[in-house]
Write a protein that holds these residues in place. Structure first.
Motif, short mmCIF file in Angstrom:
data_model
loop_
_atom_site.label_atom_id
_atom_site.label_comp_id
_atom_site.label_asym_id
_atom_site.label_seq_id
_atom_site.Cartn_x
_atom_site.Cartn_y
_atom_site.Cartn_z
N CYS A 123 0.85 -1.19 0.00
CA CYS A 123 0.00 0.00 0.00
C CYS A 123 0.89 1.24 0.00
O CYS A 123 1.90 1.29 0.70
CB CYS A 123 -0.91 0.01 1.23
N VAL A 169 -7.47 -9.78 2.04
CA VAL A 169 -6.61 -8.87 2.78
C VAL A 169 -7.49 -7.78 3.39
O VAL A 169 -8.41 -7.28 2.72
CB VAL A 169 -5.54 -8.24 1.86
N ARG A 221 -5.48 6.77 2.65
CA ARG A 221 -4.37 5.85 2.43
C ARG A 221 -4.38 4.77 3.52
O ARG A 221 -4.86 4.97 4.63
CB ARG A 221 -3.04 6.59 2.45
N ALA A 222 -3.85 3.61 3.18
CA ALA A 222 -3.81 2.48 4.11
C ALA A 222 -2.68 2.67 5.12
O ALA A 222 -1.57 3.05 4.76
CB ALA A 222 -3.63 1.17 3.35
N CYS A 240 -7.50 -3.99 4.99
CA CYS A 240 -6.73 -2.74 4.99
C CYS A 240 -7.38 -1.75 5.95
O CYS A 240 -8.58 -1.48 5.83
CB CYS A 240 -6.67 -2.13 3.59
N ARG A 297 -2.27 0.06 7.62
CA ARG A 297 -1.89 -1.32 7.89
C ARG A 297 -2.61 -2.24 6.94
O ARG A 297 -3.76 -1.98 6.53
CB ARG A 297 -2.23 -1.73 9.32
N ALA A 298 -1.95 -3.32 6.57
CA ALA A 298 -2.56 -4.36 5.74
C ALA A 298 -2.20 -5.71 6.33
O ALA A 298 -1.04 -5.96 6.67
CB ALA A 298 -2.08 -4.26 4.30
N ARG A 299 -3.20 -6.57 6.45
CA ARG A 299 -2.97 -7.89 7.04
C ARG A 299 -3.81 -8.93 6.30
O ARG A 299 -4.87 -8.61 5.74
CB ARG A 299 -3.34 -7.90 8.53
N VAL A 310 -3.32 0.12 -3.68
CA VAL A 310 -2.75 -1.16 -3.25
C VAL A 310 -2.13 -1.79 -4.49
O VAL A 310 -2.84 -2.12 -5.45
CB VAL A 310 -3.82 -2.08 -2.64
N ALA A 337 2.41 -0.05 3.94
CA ALA A 337 2.07 -1.37 4.46
C ALA A 337 2.41 -2.42 3.41
O ALA A 337 2.52 -2.12 2.21
CB ALA A 337 0.59 -1.46 4.82
N ARG A 393 -7.57 2.02 6.83
CA ARG A 393 -7.29 3.26 6.12
C ARG A 393 -7.53 4.47 7.02
O ARG A 393 -8.21 4.39 8.04
CB ARG A 393 -8.17 3.37 4.87
#
Length: 410
Positions: A15, A73, A52-53, A75, A55-57, A21, A342, A77
């Motif tokens: 990201c 996934v 904007r993101a 995100c 964190r991404a997991r 992304v 991220a 934001r």
């Protein structure tokens, strides 16, 4: 640790600060240096810096959740929005969860229905910047995609980082300021199960206020161990079975630790900071054992491949880098043209799943631990002593024997 699947493609999602992304992947069939290049194969989302993101997991799948749509996934934001998207196409898997407060992290898991029906249940845990944690659920049944808040609780005063083990329902998080040290909560019961004590004061009698900048559960520890990175460039390893204070407190680097991650076996930790440092901490030795080189800007997030053979990082130097955990060499990289916020692995490709099934059919070897090392050393010492005895016997047999003189009878 599992051996690297060199013949399988590496795929990551990164990201950026524009709100996109970006999907990158390698092509092992290209051969030569081209096989080590991450190629941009997709760009999802819209141009919006305000969303904007952060964190991404990867979304954890429990109890027979259908993976027909591929991995997903989540995100987190800016502006309090949480999106769950399909990693392959970038399309939204569910409706966007919009909250009234800013969030610093979000985690999600889905589970299949106990009756075996095709629809699934999706759950999201959102950690707000004021320390409040909200649990939300959505049931994809008959076209109903309305998010419902199933629980909320106050975890700390000012949250900055968190990590969730969805299989056990444990959430570790910490914040910045007095009284905001790291804590562990049971998400389902919404009760605190562990609270760390602050470190002892220094030689001047001063105890710095907590600043938990990164958290992560240790793999294969059943949420009994977790790692913490602080703003005072301290790495701490906690064991909830041992003490309220850290069992390892180590000074790593000279900047704010921005991300920590656990190795696949749980005996090492990957630590990155705001100055581009990316190191490995050996928990059994209690010290760092090597660096991942090449980063020049602040690293925002670190991701570990499920096979344990690769680790990736992304940050403000606008590069995505994937390293081999055994050799610490960069095996793939790409220039993203924008500062990155991220990163997450899209590991569950069909080829990877086939390789995982083939590997699981073989006999699994248990990861070595301290007891195994001692037993191996003792066995080696016995073998060495046995070899010395055999050599001594061989020398005695080869030496000429002296005849004994018979005593004459008087």
């Amino acid at each position: 640790m599992a051996p690297p699947h060199t013949d399988l493609p590496i795929r990551v999602l990164a990201c950026d600060e524009l709100g996109y992304v970006r999907a990158f992947a390698t092509d092992p069939a290209a051969g030569g240096d081209a096989a080590e290049d991450l190629t941009l194969i997709g760009k999802f989302g819209a141009l919006d810096r305000a969303r904007r993101a952060v964190r991404a997991r990867a979304v954890c799948e429990l109890r027979g959740a259908s993976d027909a749509s591929g991995p997903r996934v989540v995100c987190a934001r800016k502006g309090g929005a949480v999106e769950v998207m399909e990693a392959r196409s970038g399309t939204r898997s569910t409706a966007t969860l919009t909250l009234s407060k800013e969030i610093v992290d979000a985690h999600a898991w889905c589970e299949g229905d106990e009756r075996g029906t095709s629809w699934e249940r999706m759950h999201v845990v959102a950690v707000h910047d004021d320390g409040e944690v909200g649990v939300h659920g959505i049931v994809n049944e008959y076209g109903d995609e309305t998010w419902r808040e199933t629980g909320t609780f106050r975890a700390c005063g000012d949250a900055t980082s968190s990590d969730l083990d969805a299989r056990l329902g444990r959430l570790v998080l910490g914040g910045k300021g007095q009284g905001n040290d790291v804590v562990v909560y049971d998400v389902h019961e919404q009760k605190r199960t562990y609270k760390a004590k602050p470190p002892p004061p220094n030689w001047l009698g001063y105890r710095a206020p907590p600043w938990v900048s990164a958290t992560c559960f240790a793999s294969t520890s059943e949420c009994a161990r977790f790692f913490v990175g602080t703003g005072e460039h301290r790495f701490r390893h906690y064991d909830t079975r041992a003490d309220k204070r850290a069992v390892l407190d180590l000074d790593v680097g000279k900047g704010v630790i921005t991300s920590v991650a656990s190795s696949a076996d749980g005996y090492e930790a990957y630590v990155a900071n705001a100055r581009g440092m990316f190191e490995i901490v050996d928990l059994r030795a209690g010290k760092t054992r090597g660096k991942f080189k090449g980063n020049s800007g602040s690293i925002r997030q670190v991701a570990v491949h499920p096979d344990g053979a690769h680790v990736a990082c992304a940050g403000l130097d606008q590069y995505v880098r994937v390293y081999d955990t055994a050799t610490r060499k960069c095996v793939a990289s790409a220039y993203a043209k924008q500062p990155l916020t991220a990163i997450v692995f899209d590991a569950h490709t069909p080829a990877f799943e086939a390789a995982s099934v083939k590997k699981s059919s073989k006999k699994k070897k248990r990861a070595p631990d301290v007891d195994d090392d001692d037993a191996r050393a003792e066995k080696k010492a016995k073998k060495k002593k046995k070899k010395i005895r055999e050599c001594a016997v061989a020398v005695d047999d080869a030496a000429p024997k002296k005849k004994k003189k018979k005593k004459s009878k008087e």
